[in-house]
Design an enzyme around this catalytic site. Structure first.
Site, PDB file in Angstrom:
ATOM      1  N   SER A 131      35.827  39.552  37.004  1.00  0.00           N
ATOM      2  CA  SER A 131      34.759  40.456  36.591  1.00  0.00           C
ATOM      3  C   SER A 131      33.654  40.353  37.621  1.00  0.00           C
ATOM      4  CB  SER A 131      34.226  40.035  35.218  1.00  0.00           C
ATOM      5  OG  SER A 131      33.015  40.698  34.905  1.00  0.00           O
ATOM      6  N   TYR A 144      31.433  33.884  28.771  1.00  0.00           N
ATOM      7  CA  TYR A 144      32.179  34.847  29.589  1.00  0.00           C
ATOM      8  C   TYR A 144      31.806  34.707  31.062  1.00  0.00           C
ATOM      9  CZ  TYR A 144      33.871  39.390  31.270  1.00  0.00           C
ATOM     10  OH  TYR A 144      34.511  40.387  31.975  1.00  0.00           O
ATOM     11  N   LYS A 148      34.358  33.347  33.937  1.00  0.00           N
ATOM     12  CA  LYS A 148      34.784  34.292  34.962  1.00  0.00           C
ATOM     13  C   LYS A 148      34.424  33.787  36.361  1.00  0.00           C
ATOM     14  CE  LYS A 148      36.941  37.474  32.626  1.00  0.00           C
ATOM     15  NZ  LYS A 148      38.386  37.719  32.829  1.00  0.00           N
TER      16      LYS A 148
END
Length: 254
Positions: A131, A144, A148
């Site tokens: 991402s 997150y 990532k």
């Protein structure tokens, strides 16, 4: 890689979104594709549509089953399954552990299973769906963002360690993509990601461009390169800009 015709390709998290778009593109290019997801019904439907083979289950542990389905050879492995974990530093331990397991350790486990064969024959391609949050960050989503970053770091390590032995690695780092994950990102996603969101098929196109050039970073949103450069060149200025975005989000009542 001028063609994937006949290549054995595995795509995890293929039940929808980016994973399904990757699977469709590889199949359209003539690859032999295995699609994986926890949602067996969705990948069976995709397999019927594309001629792929569906292998349901935990993405961390399907390499052997996928290899068997591809007559013993995996040429391209797309570690696409991911978990969008919102929350701040106070998020529960279980949230952090789940994000780490899916977004990082699933990649590590797959690489462990793939590398012996790839290194022996001198070829293989590992595609990590990360991402832009893995290069930058994402407000409202500490688990997150951190995991990532871990996914990008592991992909970088694989590339620098094994590229001279024939292993190619790509890290896909989009901003907003019109998927269920974007919908689940709530008001932070609406503020930051939705305005420039692209289609999953655009991500597949960007990956194929990067494969043609043997380029590590896959940036479906080209502007991310500028943000990444600004973050490195003047980190405090970049953090200040992100903090202003954080405050704007907080003013919406998040």
């Amino acid at each position: 890689m001028s063609t994937v015709q006949g290549a054995g390709v595995v795509v995890t998290g293929a039940g929808g979104g980016i994973g399904a778009a990757l699977a469709r593109r590889f199949a359209a290019e003539g690859a032999r594709v295995v699609v994986n997801d926890l949602d067996e019904a969705r990948i069976k439907a995709l397999a019927e549509e594309t001629g792929a083979v569906a292998v349901a289950g935990d993405a961390s542990r399907i390499v052997e089953a996928a290899r068997d389905a591809l007559d013993g050879t995996i040429d391209v492995y797309c570690a696409n399954a991911g978990l969008a974990s919102p929350g701040d530093a106070l998020a529960d331990e279980e949230v952090w552990a789940a994000a780490w397991d899916v977004n990082v350790m699933a990649h590590v486990r797959a690489a462990r299973a793939l590398l012996p064969d790839w290194l022996e024959r001198g070829s293989g391609r590992f595609v990590a769906t990360a991402s832009a949050a893995g290069l930058l960050t994402m407000i409202g989503a500490a688990p997150y963002s951190v995991t990532k970053h871990g996914a990008v770091a592991f992909a970088e390590w694989l590339s620098l360690t094994y590229r001279h032995r024939g292993v190619k690695v790509h890290a896909i780092c989009p901003q907003g993509v019109r998927t269920d994950m974007l919908t689940a990102s709530g008001s932070a996603g609406e503020l930051v990601l939705a305005p420039s969101a692209i289609e999953p098929e655009d991500v597949a196109d960007a990956l194929f461009d990067a494969m043609a050039e043997d380029r590590f970073l896959v940036l479906p949103h080209p502007e991310v390169a500028g943000y990444y450069r600004a973050r490195a060149e003047n980190t405090d200025h970049w953090l200040g800009s992100m903090n202003r975005l954080q405050r704007k989000w907080e003013e919406t009542g998040a």
